[in-house]
Scaffold this active site. Structure first.
Site, PDB file in Angstrom:
ATOM      1  N   SER A  93       2.861  -9.314   3.733  1.00 39.93           N
ATOM      2  CA  SER A  93       2.595  -8.232   2.771  1.00 39.93           C
ATOM      3  C   SER A  93       3.678  -7.178   2.851  1.00 39.93           C
ATOM      4  CB  SER A  93       1.245  -7.603   3.131  1.00 39.93           C
ATOM      5  OG  SER A  93       1.065  -6.412   2.428  1.00 39.93           O
TER       6      SER A  93
ATOM      7  N   TYR B 180      -4.440  -3.313   8.953  1.00 38.05           N
ATOM      8  CA  TYR B 180      -4.150  -4.490   8.123  1.00 38.05           C
ATOM      9  C   TYR B 180      -2.660  -4.827   8.189  1.00 38.05           C
ATOM     10  CZ  TYR B 180      -2.787  -7.018   3.936  1.00 38.05           C
ATOM     11  OH  TYR B 180      -2.198  -7.922   3.086  1.00 38.05           O
TER      12      TYR B 180
ATOM     13  N   LYS C 267      -0.500  -8.170   9.865  1.00 42.47           N
ATOM     14  CA  LYS C 267       0.490  -9.007   9.171  1.00 42.47           C
ATOM     15  C   LYS C 267       1.799  -9.013   9.951  1.00 42.47           C
ATOM     16  CE  LYS C 267      -1.869 -10.546   5.739  1.00 42.47           C
ATOM     17  NZ  LYS C 267      -2.122 -11.980   5.590  1.00 42.47           N
TER      18      LYS C 267
HETATM   19  C1  UD1 Z   1      -2.338  -1.632  -1.403  1.00 43.72           C
HETATM   20  C2  UD1 Z   1      -2.372  -1.587   0.090  1.00 43.72           C
HETATM   21  C3  UD1 Z   1      -1.256  -2.455   0.618  1.00 43.72           C
HETATM   22  C4  UD1 Z   1      -1.340  -3.883   0.047  1.00 43.72           C
HETATM   23  C5  UD1 Z   1      -1.319  -3.777  -1.485  1.00 43.72           C
HETATM   24  C6  UD1 Z   1      -1.428  -5.103  -2.189  1.00 43.72           C
HETATM   25  C7  UD1 Z   1      -3.283   0.662   0.572  1.00 43.72           C
HETATM   26  C8  UD1 Z   1      -2.999   2.005   1.181  1.00 43.72           C
HETATM   27  N1  UD1 Z   1      -2.259  -0.210   0.554  1.00 43.72           N
HETATM   28  O1  UD1 Z   1      -1.119  -1.099  -1.824  1.00 43.72           O
HETATM   29  O2  UD1 Z   1      -1.340  -2.501   2.015  1.00 43.72           O
HETATM   30  O3  UD1 Z   1      -0.244  -4.635   0.493  1.00 43.72           O
HETATM   31  O4  UD1 Z   1      -2.419  -2.953  -1.891  1.00 43.72           O
HETATM   32  O5  UD1 Z   1      -2.689  -5.680  -2.048  1.00 43.72           O
HETATM   33  O6  UD1 Z   1      -4.391   0.362   0.168  1.00 43.72           O
HETATM   34  N2  UD1 Z   1      -4.182   4.163  -7.460  1.00 43.72           N
HETATM   35  C9  UD1 Z   1      -4.794   5.168  -8.182  1.00 43.72           C
HETATM   36  N3  UD1 Z   1      -6.162   5.107  -8.329  1.00 43.72           N
HETATM   37  C10 UD1 Z   1      -6.915   4.080  -7.831  1.00 43.72           C
HETATM   38  C11 UD1 Z   1      -6.272   3.050  -7.093  1.00 43.72           C
HETATM   39  C12 UD1 Z   1      -4.902   3.134  -6.927  1.00 43.72           C
HETATM   40  O7  UD1 Z   1      -4.149   6.106  -8.660  1.00 43.72           O
HETATM   41  O8  UD1 Z   1      -8.145   4.077  -7.997  1.00 43.72           O
HETATM   42  C13 UD1 Z   1      -2.716   4.181  -7.301  1.00 43.72           C
HETATM   43  C14 UD1 Z   1      -2.244   4.255  -5.863  1.00 43.72           C
HETATM   44  O9  UD1 Z   1      -2.147   5.589  -5.421  1.00 43.72           O
HETATM   45  C15 UD1 Z   1      -0.882   3.546  -5.975  1.00 43.72           C
HETATM   46  C16 UD1 Z   1      -1.102   2.521  -7.073  1.00 43.72           C
HETATM   47  O10 UD1 Z   1      -2.230   2.968  -7.816  1.00 43.72           O
HETATM   48  O11 UD1 Z   1       0.108   4.460  -6.387  1.00 43.72           O
HETATM   49  C17 UD1 Z   1      -1.371   1.112  -6.556  1.00 43.72           C
HETATM   50  O12 UD1 Z   1      -2.459   1.184  -5.645  1.00 43.72           O
HETATM   51  P1  UD1 Z   1      -3.109  -0.132  -5.001  1.00 43.72           P
HETATM   52  O13 UD1 Z   1      -3.411  -1.107  -6.054  1.00 43.72           O
HETATM   53  O14 UD1 Z   1      -4.239   0.315  -4.129  1.00 43.72           O
HETATM   54  O15 UD1 Z   1      -1.938  -0.763  -4.148  1.00 43.72           O
HETATM   55  P2  UD1 Z   1      -1.029  -0.092  -2.985  1.00 43.72           P
HETATM   56  O16 UD1 Z   1      -1.576   1.197  -2.539  1.00 43.72           O
HETATM   57  O17 UD1 Z   1       0.382  -0.130  -3.437  1.00 43.72           O
END
Ligand code: UD1
Length: 320
Positions: A93, A117, A121
């Site tokens: 990841s 997590y 990995k």
């Molecule tokens: C998450 C995991 C990461 C994993 C990746 C892929 C965390 C901190 N990290 O990454 O370890 O490898 O998924 O499975 O969980 N966002 C919003 N609102 C929401 C959800 C997300 O604004 O309700 C934003 C987040 O701040 C981020 C983006 O959307 O900027 C993507 O978020 P997310 O899909 O959770 O992925 P990551 O945080 O990049």
């Protein structure tokens, strides 16, 4: 848990695959179960997808994550070695990088995961590197996934999270089908194009194909790959607002937004350099966010409640 390459279903015709695949089930924490699987057929290679992947849960239940993701990997490697199967593609990841200071992120960036997590990995990657150094007959490819999004274009295979989705797009998908009222944007004051976090979203079909290219590389007799890590991403950074807008366009649904606080531990900008995978695996992502959102909506509109046969009750609340 399955140790077979189930995600490859996303690439081929599903009925054809189901009729030709032998499906054997075992939990990777159960060595006897794994032994039975390996005793039942000859395996030339393994694609190891089995594991837990929710960051928040890993903070609450670290031992569970170390048990599944680290102990399970050790069990699998032991059984593989005992059966002379020494080719492995491992699902790693982008979480192994933590929050790098700049993007695009290359495979030689410092590996500083900041949650259990990500550490599981990284530990599994280190175990793979050590096993190769102890026995150069192994050849191992570590695939570092960025942010997988979408579904198979058929609309038959997609993500169906249990409980509240952890990731952005599964949450957005549940809003679009009326299961949740709104999306909380985790911070709109980042130093990015529109203030929201930037990520490297990759279509699940591109991701699945990356595994086929990796397998091909392992069987390429002209080179022993050793143990190598590759980023699987598009190399493009997309903000939260950009991907939500793309989804609205693809689905024709309005996603109500609430501006919220930053989520602790979130990187501001994280996207890959996929150059090494392009150069050495000859793999390149083909799809952009429009196709990811189109296929995600195709799956969501056909399966608003996932794989469940009947509708579940309406869920409460916006995203955390
Ligand atoms: C998450 C995991 C990461 C994993 C990746 C892929 C965390 C901190 N990290 O990454 O370890 O490898 O998924 O499975 O969980 N966002 C919003 N609102 C929401 C959800 C997300 O604004 O309700 C934003 C987040 O701040 C981020 C983006 O959307 O900027 C993507 O978020 P997310 O899909 O959770 O992925 P990551 O945080 O990049």
């Amino acid at each position: 848990m399955l140790i077979l390459a189930m995600k490859l279903l996303a690439v081929w015709d599903i009925q054809a695959i189901l009729s030709t695949f032998l499906l054997l089930q075992a939990d990777i924490r159960d060595k006897d179960g794994l032994e039975k699987v390996f005793a039942s057929a000859r395996f030339d290679a393994v694609i190891h997808f089995a594991g837990l992947k929710a960051v928040g849960e890993s903070v609450q239940k670290p031992l569970l994550y170390y048990d599944h993701n680290v102990v399970g990997t050790i069990n699998l490697l032991e059984i593989m070695a005992a059966h002379g199967c020494k080719k492995l593609v491992f699902s790693s990841s982008a979480a192994v990088y933590g929050s790098p200071k700049n993007s695009p992120c290359t495979e030689d960036f410092p590996l500083i995961p900041h949650n259990p997590y990500g550490r599981t990995k990284l530990m599994a990657e280190e175990i793979c590197r050590d096993i190769y150094h102890s026995d150069p007959e192994w050849s191992i490819i570590l695939l570092r996934y960025f942010n997988p999004v979408g579904a198979h274009p058929s609309g038959y295979v997609g993500e169906d999270p249990c409980g509240t989705p952890n990731n952005l797009m599964p949450f957005v998908q549940q809003i679009a089908v009326g299961r949740r009222p709104s999306l909380t944007i985790f911070g709109n004051n980042y130093a990015t194009k529109d203030g929201t976090g930037v990520r490297d979203y990759i279509h699940v079909v591109d991701l699945a194909e990356g595994h086929l290219f990796a397998l091909r590389k392992l069987f390429d007799s002209s080179s022993n790959i050793g143990c190598e890590a590759y980023n699987l991403g598009t190399g493009k950074g997309t903000s939260v607002l950009e991907i939500v807008n793309a989804f609205e366009k693809a689905s024709g649904k309005k996603i109500p937004l609430v501006m919220g606080q930053r989520r602790p531990g979130d990187a501001e900008i994280l996207f890959s350099s996929p150059a090494k995978a392009e150069r050495e695996l000859h793999w390149k992502a083909k799809y952009g966010i429009a196709e990811m959102c189109r296929d995600l909506w195709n799956w969501a509109s056909k399966h608003p409640y996932g794989y469940a046969a009947s509708e579940s009750p309406k869920l409460n609340g916006s995203s955390r």
